[in-house]
Write a protein that holds these residues in place. Structure first.
Motif, PDB file in Angstrom:
ATOM      1  N   ASN A 103     -56.801 -27.923  -8.720  1.00 48.53           N
ATOM      2  CA  ASN A 103     -56.114 -28.416 -10.079  1.00 48.53           C
ATOM      3  C   ASN A 103     -58.257 -26.888 -11.240  1.00 48.53           C
ATOM      4  O   ASN A 103     -57.079 -26.560 -11.834  1.00 48.53           O
ATOM      5  CB  ASN A 103     -56.152 -29.514 -10.060  1.00 48.53           C
ATOM      6  N   ASP A 104     -58.536 -26.973 -10.123  1.00 46.59           N
ATOM      7  CA  ASP A 104     -60.254 -26.416 -10.895  1.00 46.59           C
ATOM      8  C   ASP A 104     -60.313 -25.017 -10.580  1.00 46.59           C
ATOM      9  O   ASP A 104     -61.006 -24.176 -11.905  1.00 46.59           O
ATOM     10  CB  ASP A 104     -61.647 -27.408 -10.494  1.00 46.59           C
ATOM     11  N   ASN A 110     -55.461 -19.680  -7.875  1.00 42.77           N
ATOM     12  CA  ASN A 110     -54.235 -20.002  -7.176  1.00 42.77           C
ATOM     13  C   ASN A 110     -53.004 -19.225  -6.324  1.00 42.77           C
ATOM     14  O   ASN A 110     -52.871 -19.457  -5.333  1.00 42.77           O
ATOM     15  CB  ASN A 110     -53.464 -21.289  -7.829  1.00 42.77           C
ATOM     16  N   TYR A 146     -55.537 -24.456 -13.734  1.00 44.16           N
ATOM     17  CA  TYR A 146     -53.939 -25.538 -13.262  1.00 44.16           C
ATOM     18  C   TYR A 146     -54.105 -26.407 -13.993  1.00 44.16           C
ATOM     19  O   TYR A 146     -53.129 -26.711 -14.073  1.00 44.16           O
ATOM     20  CB  TYR A 146     -54.029 -25.166 -11.669  1.00 44.16           C
ATOM     21  N   LYS A 147     -54.952 -27.140 -13.841  1.00 48.01           N
ATOM     22  CA  LYS A 147     -55.045 -28.220 -13.746  1.00 48.01           C
ATOM     23  C   LYS A 147     -54.440 -28.674 -15.782  1.00 48.01           C
ATOM     24  O   LYS A 147     -54.108 -29.581 -15.769  1.00 48.01           O
ATOM     25  CB  LYS A 147     -56.549 -29.443 -13.738  1.00 48.01           C
ATOM     26  N   HIS A 148     -54.486 -27.659 -16.276  1.00 48.02           N
ATOM     27  CA  HIS A 148     -54.208 -27.685 -17.770  1.00 48.02           C
ATOM     28  C   HIS A 148     -52.943 -27.645 -17.853  1.00 48.02           C
ATOM     29  O   HIS A 148     -52.366 -27.815 -19.246  1.00 48.02           O
ATOM     30  CB  HIS A 148     -54.757 -26.971 -18.829  1.00 48.02           C
ATOM     31  N   SER A 151     -46.357 -30.044 -15.380  1.00 49.72           N
ATOM     32  CA  SER A 151     -45.730 -30.479 -14.811  1.00 49.72           C
ATOM     33  C   SER A 151     -44.479 -29.035 -14.093  1.00 49.72           C
ATOM     34  O   SER A 151     -44.080 -28.358 -13.715  1.00 49.72           O
ATOM     35  CB  SER A 151     -45.248 -31.416 -14.487  1.00 49.72           C
ATOM     36  N   LYS A 154     -46.150 -25.843 -13.212  1.00 54.21           N
ATOM     37  CA  LYS A 154     -47.085 -26.055 -11.962  1.00 54.21           C
ATOM     38  C   LYS A 154     -45.766 -25.439 -11.572  1.00 54.21           C
ATOM     39  O   LYS A 154     -46.536 -25.048 -10.145  1.00 54.21           O
ATOM     40  CB  LYS A 154     -47.792 -27.204 -11.914  1.00 54.21           C
TER      41      LYS A 154
END
Length: 245
Positions: A103-104, A110, A146-148, A151, A154
């Protein structure tokens, strides 16, 4: 003569109802007794089949009948308690595809991390990076954590990375049900291209339209047993007759 790329012989795997996950290492290596202990159940048992190179196989059955467990055994994520699973070619696992992303880290980091974990060299990733980002349609978010991402975004990133793998076998487990309609159609076209290139498909889905679109053969699982191995039309007809009776 066509070669078998997946061979499953007398396969069995069991789980515990009273706690999450598989047995621990002590359970795995202690004793030869295959009888179920209290609180255990067989998710799959006495399952045998082969898959030939270039085949498109659909796995059918109600929820909880062992379909995803079978896919994870073929992928090597789980180990069997009985029998064997032999896979002679590499696999591209389109299962739980957002798993493993950090996520970070940014989207860029990623992509490099996940593609590298799946065996792509840095040079290969660099050569395909723009194609991955273009496919995922996230050009404006490459350096975003990635966490922002939403869904849906992603899922697009994850599929775009996995779809770049050159492995001969595709393992697909309902992952395309999450994206929007336009992106699903884009993914379907990509899978069509892979199949046209001679890839092997092992596809778990409840979507009858998708199963008939991609697959020529089906496996019908019920209560952890393989009850029918036939054409996808025969398998779906029997499944529908029994499920709706």
């Amino acid at each position: 003569m066509t070669a078998s790329v997946i061979s499953v012989v007398d396969l069995g795997v069991r789980f515990r109802r009273n706690r999450r996950g598989r047995r621990n290492f002590k359970d795995l290596f202690a004793g030869k007794n295959r009888r179920s202990r209290p609180g255990e159940f067989w998710a799959l048992r006495n399952v045998s089949f082969t898959v030939e190179r270039g085949e498109a196989i659909g796995v059918v059955g109600r929820n909880g009948q062992g379909k995803s467990t079978l896919l994870k055994l073929v992928a090597g994520v789980l180990l069997p308690d009985e029998g064997s699973v032999t896979v002679s070619d590499g696999v591209a696992p389109l299962i739980e595809i957002t798993g493993g992303f950090v996520n970070d880290l940014t989207v860029r980091d990623n992509v490099y991390l996940t593609a590298g974990l799946h065996g792509m060299s840095r040079r290969e990733i660099e050569a395909r990076f723009d194609e991955i980002i273009d496919f995922a349609e996230i050009q404006d978010f490459v350096d975003t954590p990635y966490k922002h991402l939403s869904s849906g975004m992603k899922v697009r990133v994850a599929f775009a990375v996995i779809a770049q793998l050159d492995e001969p076998i595709m393992l697909v487990d309902e992952v395309l049900a999450v994206g929007d309609k336009a992106f699903r159609e884009k993914c379907y076209r990509r899978i069509d291209e892979m199949l046209a290139g001679g890839r092997t498909l092992f596809f778990v889905s409840h979507n009858e339209r998708d199963l008939r679109r991609f697959c020529t053969r089906g496996l019908y699982l019920d209560r952890g047993s393989l009850v029918l191995d036939s054409s996808i039309d025969d398998v779906l007809d029997r499944y529908n007759a029994e499920y709706n009776s």
